[in-house]
Design a protein around this motif. Structure first.
Motif, PDB file in Angstrom:
ATOM      1  N   ALA A  97       0.822  -1.008   0.107  1.00 51.68           N
ATOM      2  CA  ALA A  97      -0.020  -0.027  -0.142  1.00 51.68           C
ATOM      3  C   ALA A  97       0.876   1.342  -0.054  1.00 51.68           C
TER       4      ALA A  97
ATOM      5  N   THR B 195     -10.486  -3.273  -1.367  1.00 54.08           N
ATOM      6  CA  THR B 195     -10.524  -2.473  -2.688  1.00 54.08           C
ATOM      7  C   THR B 195      -9.280  -3.115  -3.652  1.00 54.08           C
TER       8      THR B 195
ATOM      9  N   TYR C  68      -6.864   1.867  -5.071  1.00 51.55           N
ATOM     10  CA  TYR C  68      -6.412   2.313  -4.052  1.00 51.55           C
ATOM     11  C   TYR C  68      -5.518   3.314  -4.265  1.00 51.55           C
TER      12      TYR C  68
ATOM     13  N   SER D 217      -5.343   7.261  -2.947  1.00 57.34           N
ATOM     14  CA  SER D 217      -4.508   7.608  -2.149  1.00 57.34           C
ATOM     15  C   SER D 217      -3.539   8.719  -2.458  1.00 57.34           C
TER      16      SER D 217
END
Length: 308
Positions: free
Chosen positions: A258, A293, A298, A302
Protein backbone atom coordinates in the motif's frame (compact mmCIF):
# COMPACT_ATOMS: atom_id res chain seq x y z
CA UNK A 1 14.48 -1.09 6.95
CA UNK A 2 13.91 -1.80 10.63
CA UNK A 3 10.54 -2.19 12.32
CA UNK A 4 10.35 1.33 13.78
CA UNK A 5 11.34 2.96 10.48
CA UNK A 6 8.83 0.84 8.58
CA UNK A 7 6.08 1.57 11.12
CA UNK A 8 6.59 5.32 10.64
CA UNK A 9 7.07 5.19 6.86
CA UNK A 10 3.87 3.20 6.40
CA UNK A 11 1.67 5.96 7.82
CA UNK A 12 3.54 9.21 7.19
CA UNK A 13 2.38 11.23 4.20
CA UNK A 14 3.37 14.64 2.91
CA UNK A 15 5.84 16.88 4.68
CA UNK A 16 5.73 17.84 8.36
CA UNK A 17 4.99 21.44 9.25
CA UNK A 18 6.03 23.56 12.21
CA UNK A 19 5.68 27.04 13.65
CA UNK A 20 7.68 28.85 16.29
CA UNK A 21 5.56 30.92 18.63
CA UNK A 22 6.27 33.12 21.65
CA UNK A 23 3.88 34.21 24.37
CA UNK A 24 3.77 36.52 27.38
CA UNK A 25 1.37 37.16 30.23
CA UNK A 26 -1.79 35.14 30.75
CA UNK A 27 -2.77 33.00 27.77
CA UNK A 28 -4.41 29.76 26.71
CA UNK A 29 -4.85 28.32 23.24
CA UNK A 30 -6.61 25.32 21.76
CA UNK A 31 -5.21 23.03 19.09
CA UNK A 32 -8.05 21.16 17.45
CA UNK A 33 -7.97 17.41 16.90
CA UNK A 34 -5.99 16.54 13.80
CA UNK A 35 -5.81 13.51 11.49
CA UNK A 36 -2.12 13.03 12.14
CA UNK A 37 0.32 13.55 15.00
CA UNK A 38 1.08 16.80 16.79
CA UNK A 39 4.13 17.82 18.78
CA UNK A 40 5.48 20.65 20.90
CA UNK A 41 9.03 21.45 21.99
CA UNK A 42 9.51 24.00 24.78
CA UNK A 43 12.46 26.17 23.83
CA UNK A 44 12.06 28.69 26.65
CA UNK A 45 9.94 29.04 29.79
CA UNK A 46 7.18 26.64 30.76
CA UNK A 47 3.49 25.97 30.29
CA UNK A 48 0.75 23.40 30.81
CA UNK A 49 -0.87 20.98 28.39
CA UNK A 50 -4.28 19.37 28.77
CA UNK A 51 -5.28 16.77 26.19
CA UNK A 52 -8.99 16.14 25.67
CA UNK A 53 -10.02 13.53 28.22
CA UNK A 54 -6.57 13.53 29.85
CA UNK A 55 -4.73 14.93 32.85
CA UNK A 56 -2.77 18.23 32.93
CA UNK A 57 0.93 17.93 32.07
CA UNK A 58 3.50 20.50 33.17
CA UNK A 59 6.06 21.33 30.46
CA UNK A 60 9.43 22.97 31.07
CA UNK A 61 12.19 24.30 28.84
CA UNK A 62 13.75 21.47 26.86
CA UNK A 63 10.71 19.18 27.14
CA UNK A 64 9.25 17.53 24.07
CA UNK A 65 5.71 16.21 23.83
CA UNK A 66 4.19 14.09 21.07
CA UNK A 67 0.45 13.60 20.53
CA UNK A 68 0.68 10.62 18.15
CA UNK A 69 -3.07 10.28 17.58
CA UNK A 70 -3.74 13.96 16.87
CA UNK A 71 -5.71 14.45 20.09
CA UNK A 72 -7.18 17.92 20.58
CA UNK A 73 -5.60 19.80 23.46
CA UNK A 74 -5.15 23.12 25.24
CA UNK A 75 -1.89 24.87 26.09
CA UNK A 76 -1.82 27.55 28.79
CA UNK A 77 0.54 29.60 30.92
CA UNK A 78 -0.80 28.18 34.22
CA UNK A 79 -2.52 25.05 35.57
CA UNK A 80 -5.65 24.49 33.55
CA UNK A 81 -9.10 24.79 35.03
CA UNK A 82 -12.50 24.95 33.33
CA UNK A 83 -12.23 28.71 32.89
CA UNK A 84 -8.83 28.48 31.16
CA UNK A 85 -10.11 25.77 28.85
CA UNK A 86 -13.25 27.74 28.04
CA UNK A 87 -11.37 30.93 27.12
CA UNK A 88 -8.69 29.17 25.07
CA UNK A 89 -8.24 30.95 21.76
CA UNK A 90 -7.76 28.97 18.55
CA UNK A 91 -4.11 28.27 17.85
CA UNK A 92 -4.45 29.96 14.46
CA UNK A 93 -4.71 33.33 16.24
CA UNK A 94 -1.17 32.87 17.55
CA UNK A 95 0.03 32.27 14.03
CA UNK A 96 -1.79 35.36 12.79
CA UNK A 97 0.21 37.41 15.33
CA UNK A 98 3.52 36.58 13.71
CA UNK A 99 5.36 39.47 12.09
CA UNK A 100 5.35 39.33 8.27
CA UNK A 101 9.09 39.89 7.86
CA UNK A 102 10.28 37.06 10.11
CA UNK A 103 7.29 34.73 10.20
CA UNK A 104 7.63 34.60 13.99
CA UNK A 105 5.89 36.07 16.96
CA UNK A 106 7.85 38.60 19.01
CA UNK A 107 10.14 37.18 21.73
CA UNK A 108 8.28 36.20 24.88
CA UNK A 109 8.62 34.52 28.25
CA UNK A 110 7.52 31.26 26.66
CA UNK A 111 8.80 30.12 23.29
CA UNK A 112 7.92 26.81 21.68
CA UNK A 113 8.07 24.90 18.46
CA UNK A 114 4.66 23.50 17.49
CA UNK A 115 4.04 21.22 14.56
CA UNK A 116 2.29 18.25 13.06
CA UNK A 117 2.82 15.23 10.87
CA UNK A 118 0.23 14.03 8.39
CA UNK A 119 -0.54 10.33 8.85
CA UNK A 120 -2.58 7.80 6.92
CA UNK A 121 -4.70 6.03 9.55
CA UNK A 122 -5.90 3.30 7.19
CA UNK A 123 -3.01 0.94 7.95
CA UNK A 124 -1.37 1.91 11.22
CA UNK A 125 1.32 -0.45 12.43
CA UNK A 126 0.52 -1.79 15.92
CA UNK A 127 3.67 -0.12 17.25
CA UNK A 128 2.23 3.27 16.31
CA UNK A 129 -1.27 2.32 17.41
CA UNK A 130 -0.21 1.55 20.98
CA UNK A 131 1.50 4.88 21.60
CA UNK A 132 -0.33 6.75 24.41
CA UNK A 133 -2.38 9.85 23.68
CA UNK A 134 0.41 12.02 25.11
CA UNK A 135 4.10 11.10 25.06
CA UNK A 136 5.87 13.50 27.43
CA UNK A 137 9.67 13.46 27.24
CA UNK A 138 11.04 15.71 29.99
CA UNK A 139 14.42 17.32 29.53
CA UNK A 140 17.05 15.49 31.55
CA UNK A 141 20.76 16.20 31.57
CA UNK A 142 22.39 13.35 29.69
CA UNK A 143 19.08 11.82 28.65
CA UNK A 144 17.92 11.17 25.07
CA UNK A 145 21.06 12.64 23.49
CA UNK A 146 19.81 12.29 19.89
CA UNK A 147 16.51 14.00 20.71
CA UNK A 148 18.31 16.86 22.44
CA UNK A 149 20.61 17.29 19.43
CA UNK A 150 17.67 17.39 17.02
CA UNK A 151 15.91 19.99 19.18
CA UNK A 152 19.07 22.14 19.33
CA UNK A 153 19.56 21.93 15.58
CA UNK A 154 15.92 22.82 14.94
CA UNK A 155 16.18 25.82 17.23
CA UNK A 156 19.21 27.10 15.35
CA UNK A 157 17.66 26.54 11.92
CA UNK A 158 14.55 28.45 12.95
CA UNK A 159 16.52 31.32 14.48
CA UNK A 160 18.07 32.29 11.17
CA UNK A 161 17.02 31.92 7.59
CA UNK A 162 19.99 29.95 6.39
CA UNK A 163 20.55 28.66 2.86
CA UNK A 164 18.97 25.23 2.53
CA UNK A 165 16.66 25.64 5.53
CA UNK A 166 13.63 24.65 3.45
CA UNK A 167 15.16 21.18 3.18
CA UNK A 168 16.89 21.09 6.56
CA UNK A 169 13.83 21.86 8.70
CA UNK A 170 11.49 19.14 7.31
CA UNK A 171 14.37 16.63 7.51
CA UNK A 172 15.04 17.57 11.12
CA UNK A 173 11.32 17.27 11.89
CA UNK A 174 11.38 13.74 10.47
CA UNK A 175 14.32 12.95 12.75
CA UNK A 176 12.45 14.48 15.67
CA UNK A 177 9.55 12.04 15.19
CA UNK A 178 11.91 9.05 15.10
CA UNK A 179 13.77 10.23 18.18
CA UNK A 180 10.58 10.93 20.14
CA UNK A 181 9.29 7.41 19.47
CA UNK A 182 12.70 5.89 20.19
CA UNK A 183 12.91 7.86 23.45
CA UNK A 184 9.44 6.68 24.49
CA UNK A 185 10.50 3.08 23.89
CA UNK A 186 13.64 3.56 25.99
CA UNK A 187 11.73 5.08 28.92
CA UNK A 188 10.81 1.65 30.27
CA UNK A 189 7.37 1.80 28.72
CA UNK A 190 4.98 -1.01 29.64
CA UNK A 191 3.73 -1.15 26.06
CA UNK A 192 3.79 -4.32 23.99
CA UNK A 193 6.21 -3.21 21.28
CA UNK A 194 9.12 -2.14 23.47
CA UNK A 195 8.92 -5.66 24.89
CA UNK A 196 8.67 -7.17 21.39
CA UNK A 197 11.76 -5.35 20.13
CA UNK A 198 13.59 -6.18 23.34
CA UNK A 199 13.02 -9.90 22.90
CA UNK A 200 15.93 -11.46 20.96
CA UNK A 201 13.82 -14.09 19.21
CA UNK A 202 10.89 -11.90 18.16
CA UNK A 203 13.15 -8.95 17.29
CA UNK A 204 15.42 -11.09 15.10
CA UNK A 205 12.45 -12.59 13.27
CA UNK A 206 10.88 -9.18 12.71
CA UNK A 207 14.13 -7.70 11.41
CA UNK A 208 14.39 -10.56 8.94
CA UNK A 209 10.82 -10.14 7.69
CA UNK A 210 11.13 -6.37 7.36
CA UNK A 211 14.57 -6.54 5.74
CA UNK A 212 13.36 -8.83 2.96
CA UNK A 213 9.57 -9.22 2.87
CA UNK A 214 9.70 -10.74 -0.63
CA UNK A 215 11.84 -13.71 0.46
CA UNK A 216 10.15 -17.14 0.42
CA UNK A 217 9.80 -17.24 4.18
CA UNK A 218 8.54 -20.30 5.99
CA UNK A 219 8.25 -20.94 9.71
CA UNK A 220 11.22 -23.30 9.53
CA UNK A 221 13.41 -20.79 7.67
CA UNK A 222 12.46 -17.97 10.03
CA UNK A 223 13.11 -20.15 13.08
CA UNK A 224 16.57 -20.95 11.74
CA UNK A 225 17.19 -17.23 11.24
CA UNK A 226 16.21 -16.59 14.86
CA UNK A 227 18.27 -19.52 16.11
CA UNK A 228 15.40 -21.37 17.80
CA UNK A 229 13.08 -24.26 17.06
CA UNK A 230 9.92 -23.74 15.07
CA UNK A 231 7.62 -24.30 18.10
CA UNK A 232 9.66 -21.83 20.19
CA UNK A 233 9.46 -19.18 17.47
CA UNK A 234 5.73 -19.69 16.99
CA UNK A 235 5.04 -19.52 20.72
CA UNK A 236 7.17 -16.46 21.51
CA UNK A 237 6.37 -14.50 18.36
CA UNK A 238 2.61 -15.07 18.62
CA UNK A 239 2.51 -14.26 22.34
CA UNK A 240 4.39 -10.99 21.90
CA UNK A 241 3.28 -9.73 18.48
CA UNK A 242 -0.30 -10.95 18.70
CA UNK A 243 -0.36 -13.01 15.51
CA UNK A 244 1.68 -15.93 14.11
CA UNK A 245 4.81 -15.15 12.07
CA UNK A 246 3.34 -15.99 8.65
CA UNK A 247 0.13 -14.06 9.39
CA UNK A 248 2.24 -11.03 10.35
CA UNK A 249 4.28 -11.44 7.17
CA UNK A 250 1.15 -11.44 5.00
CA UNK A 251 -0.17 -8.33 6.75
CA UNK A 252 3.16 -6.53 6.45
CA UNK A 253 3.60 -7.43 2.77
CA UNK A 254 0.25 -5.88 1.93
CA UNK A 255 0.83 -2.87 4.17
CA UNK A 256 4.19 -2.30 2.48
CA UNK A 257 2.50 -2.71 -0.91
CA UNK A 258 0.00 0.00 0.00
CA UNK A 259 2.89 2.36 0.76
CA UNK A 260 4.48 1.57 -2.61
CA UNK A 261 1.18 2.17 -4.39
CA UNK A 262 0.86 5.55 -2.71
CA UNK A 263 4.46 6.75 -2.94
CA UNK A 264 5.78 5.30 -6.21
CA UNK A 265 4.77 4.86 -9.84
CA UNK A 266 5.96 1.24 -9.92
CA UNK A 267 3.77 -1.13 -11.92
CA UNK A 268 1.57 -3.67 -10.15
CA UNK A 269 3.85 -6.41 -11.39
CA UNK A 270 6.90 -4.70 -9.91
CA UNK A 271 5.16 -4.12 -6.59
CA UNK A 272 3.95 -7.72 -6.51
CA UNK A 273 7.57 -8.89 -6.86
CA UNK A 274 8.80 -6.49 -4.16
CA UNK A 275 6.34 -7.87 -1.62
CA UNK A 276 6.65 -11.55 -2.44
CA UNK A 277 3.78 -12.35 -4.82
CA UNK A 278 4.50 -14.36 -7.97
CA UNK A 279 1.91 -12.68 -10.19
CA UNK A 280 -0.03 -9.41 -10.26
CA UNK A 281 -3.24 -11.48 -10.09
CA UNK A 282 -2.20 -13.18 -6.83
CA UNK A 283 -1.15 -9.82 -5.41
CA UNK A 284 -4.39 -8.09 -6.45
CA UNK A 285 -6.49 -10.87 -4.96
CA UNK A 286 -4.67 -10.71 -1.61
CA UNK A 287 -4.69 -6.90 -1.56
CA UNK A 288 -8.43 -6.69 -2.30
CA UNK A 289 -9.15 -9.19 0.47
CA UNK A 290 -7.12 -7.15 2.99
CA UNK A 291 -8.14 -3.61 1.99
CA UNK A 292 -11.55 -4.12 0.41
CA UNK A 293 -10.51 -2.40 -2.79
CA UNK A 294 -8.31 -3.13 -5.79
CA UNK A 295 -4.68 -1.94 -5.90
CA UNK A 296 -5.46 0.34 -8.83
CA UNK A 297 -8.37 2.04 -7.09
CA UNK A 298 -6.37 2.33 -3.87
CA UNK A 299 -3.54 4.06 -5.75
CA UNK A 300 -5.93 6.52 -7.39
CA UNK A 301 -7.69 7.40 -4.14
CA UNK A 302 -4.53 7.64 -2.02
CA UNK A 303 -2.79 10.02 -4.44
CA UNK A 304 -5.67 12.49 -4.75
CA UNK A 305 -4.83 15.96 -3.36
CA UNK A 306 -5.51 16.12 0.38
CA UNK A 307 -6.19 19.19 2.45
CA UNK A 308 -3.88 20.01 5.34
Amino acid sequence: MDVVSDAIAAVRIGRPSSDRVALDGSWSTRIAAYDGAGFHVLLKGGCWLLADGGEPVSLSAGDAVLLPHGTGHVLADSPLDEAAVARAAPFERLLDARTPDTGRTAPGAVEMLCGKYRLDRSRVHPLMAELPEVVHLPHRIGGHAELRSAIDLLGRELDARRPGSCIAVPSLLDLLLVYMIRSWMSEGSTGTWPAVLGDPVAATALRALHSDPAAPWTNDRLAAEAGVSRPTLARRFTALVGRPPMAYLTWWRLTFAATLLRDTTDSLAAIARQVGYGTPYAFSHAFSREFGTTPGRYRTESTLPQAE
